[in-house]
Design a protein around this motif. Structure first.
Motif, PDB file in Angstrom:
ATOM      1  N   ASN A 124       0.824  -1.208   0.000  1.00  0.00           N
ATOM      2  CA  ASN A 124       0.000   0.000   0.000  1.00  0.00           C
ATOM      3  C   ASN A 124       0.858   1.259   0.000  1.00  0.00           C
ATOM      4  OD1 ASN A 124       0.780   0.557   2.705  1.00  0.00           O
ATOM      5  ND2 ASN A 124      -0.957  -0.604   3.522  1.00  0.00           N
ATOM      6  N   GLU A 125       0.224   2.386  -0.187  1.00  0.00           N
ATOM      7  CA  GLU A 125       0.942   3.655  -0.339  1.00  0.00           C
ATOM      8  C   GLU A 125       1.716   4.013   0.922  1.00  0.00           C
ATOM      9  OE1 GLU A 125       2.338   6.556  -2.733  1.00  0.00           O
ATOM     10  OE2 GLU A 125       0.893   5.027  -3.326  1.00  0.00           O
ATOM     11  N   GLU A 126       1.132   3.744   2.077  1.00  0.00           N
ATOM     12  CA  GLU A 126       1.805   4.067   3.338  1.00  0.00           C
ATOM     13  C   GLU A 126       3.109   3.286   3.490  1.00  0.00           C
ATOM     14  OE1 GLU A 126       0.922   4.166   8.169  1.00  0.00           O
ATOM     15  OE2 GLU A 126      -0.543   3.273   6.799  1.00  0.00           O
ATOM     16  N   MET A 127       3.065   2.005   3.177  1.00  0.00           N
ATOM     17  CA  MET A 127       4.274   1.198   3.276  1.00  0.00           C
ATOM     18  C   MET A 127       5.309   1.657   2.248  1.00  0.00           C
ATOM     19  SD  MET A 127       4.856  -2.933   2.891  1.00  0.00           S
ATOM     20  CE  MET A 127       4.120  -3.320   4.482  1.00  0.00           C
ATOM     21  N   LYS A 140       5.638  15.722  -0.955  1.00  0.00           N
ATOM     22  CA  LYS A 140       4.467  16.176  -0.207  1.00  0.00           C
ATOM     23  C   LYS A 140       4.177  15.314   1.012  1.00  0.00           C
ATOM     24  CE  LYS A 140       2.134  18.324  -4.157  1.00  0.00           C
ATOM     25  NZ  LYS A 140       1.024  18.218  -5.118  1.00  0.00           N
ATOM     26  N   LEU A 141       4.473  14.030   0.935  1.00  0.00           N
ATOM     27  CA  LEU A 141       4.164  13.121   2.041  1.00  0.00           C
ATOM     28  C   LEU A 141       5.322  12.986   3.024  1.00  0.00           C
ATOM     29  CD1 LEU A 141       2.308  10.286   0.070  1.00  0.00           C
ATOM     30  CD2 LEU A 141       1.315  12.180   1.362  1.00  0.00           C
ATOM     31  N   THR A 177      11.057   5.509   1.457  1.00  0.00           N
ATOM     32  CA  THR A 177      11.799   6.646   0.905  1.00  0.00           C
ATOM     33  C   THR A 177      13.063   6.884   1.705  1.00  0.00           C
ATOM     34  OG1 THR A 177       9.710   7.689   0.225  1.00  0.00           O
ATOM     35  CG2 THR A 177      11.683   9.077   0.264  1.00  0.00           C
ATOM     36  N   GLY A 178      14.218   6.909   1.026  1.00  0.00           N
ATOM     37  CA  GLY A 178      15.496   7.061   1.710  1.00  0.00           C
ATOM     38  C   GLY A 178      16.170   5.734   2.004  1.00  0.00           C
ATOM     39  N   PHE A 179      15.423   4.619   1.851  1.00  0.00           N
ATOM     40  CA  PHE A 179      15.996   3.289   2.062  1.00  0.00           C
ATOM     41  C   PHE A 179      16.852   2.908   0.857  1.00  0.00           C
ATOM     42  CE2 PHE A 179      13.113   0.735   5.154  1.00  0.00           C
ATOM     43  CZ  PHE A 179      13.168   1.755   6.075  1.00  0.00           C
ATOM     44  N   SER A 180      17.871   2.083   1.097  1.00  0.00           N
ATOM     45  CA  SER A 180      18.563   1.445  -0.020  1.00  0.00           C
ATOM     46  C   SER A 180      17.661   0.339  -0.552  1.00  0.00           C
ATOM     47  CB  SER A 180      19.897   0.850   0.442  1.00  0.00           C
ATOM     48  OG  SER A 180      19.682  -0.234   1.335  1.00  0.00           O
TER      49      SER A 180
END
Length: 220
Positions: free
Chosen positions: A36-39, A193-194, A44-47
């Protein structure tokens, strides 16, 4: 006085996020998992390695080894990257990079992206000439918000970390900068934005808000 600027890449220098998203979701479909979008936003920022390690812990049905998952994602990404003609540097960042370079401010890249992806971006946009060092997240066991990548980047600076700043656009990136004890400029764009940039020392909405004179005088 600021002597070194440490740049993130995705979402700061170039917006490769749509290409990454395409590659990941094509692979999610192949793996028959629903993310899902939240996961997805939390990655973001993870390798890529940390992303798939997290996915394997959340989806026991994934039987593939992490290295195989990484290679498959990389292949999808590279194919899409090479055919995407509208992949551009973010508005104003090239002028900022050139201005900093011309004024003798050291530039270091510290990106969660793989070395292969960084090289593809830097070669496509002729950026190697401006950066003294390139640091990839694939060399670190933990991704941002762990500060290791930024602490290493700062160790390559011509000055102490007190004379460095970091430009980031993600929640995890800002947290990593905070944990490293380095002044952080949060870049809040339409692509972030998120993301929560509230703990950044300074938040900008366009790179025209920065230049070498402004940056050199920041009170880090």
């Amino acid at each position: 006085m600021i002597k070194t600027v440490i740049f993130d890449m995705d979402g700061v220098i170039v917006d490769t996020e749509p290409v990454h998203r395409y590659a990941y979701y094509k692979q999610f479909s192949e793996l028959n998992i629903e993310v899902n979008e939240e996961m997805y936003t939390s990655f973001t920022g993870f390798s890529t390695r940390n992303t798939f390690q997290t996915l394997k812990s959340n989806f026991p049905t994934i039987e593939h080894e992490v290295e195989d998952l990484i290679q498959r994602k990389r292949n999808i990404f590279n194919d899409a990257f090479d055919t995407k003609e509208d992949l551009l540097l973010l508005d104003g960042v090239e002028d900022l990079i050139k201005d900093l370079y011309q004024h003798g401010i050291q530039l270091i890249l510290a990106s969660s992206a793989s070395k292969v992806t960084i090289d593809r971006v830097f070669t496509r946009f002729n950026l190697h000439q401006y950066f003294s060092h390139i640091v990839s997240g694939e060399d670190f066991p933990q991704s941002k918000p762990n500060p290791a990548i930024f602490l290493h980047a700062a160790s390559l600076s011509i000055a102490p970390k007190e004379n460095c700043i970091i430009i980031e656009d993600s929640t995890n990136g800002v947290k990593a900068a905070n944990a490293a004890g380095i002044f952080c400029v949060g870049y809040h764009s339409e692509h972030s934005k998120l993301q929560d940039l509230s703990t950044a020392n300074l938040v900008i909405h366009h790179f025209k808000e920065l230049n070498a004179e402004i940056i050199s005088q920041l009170d880090a």
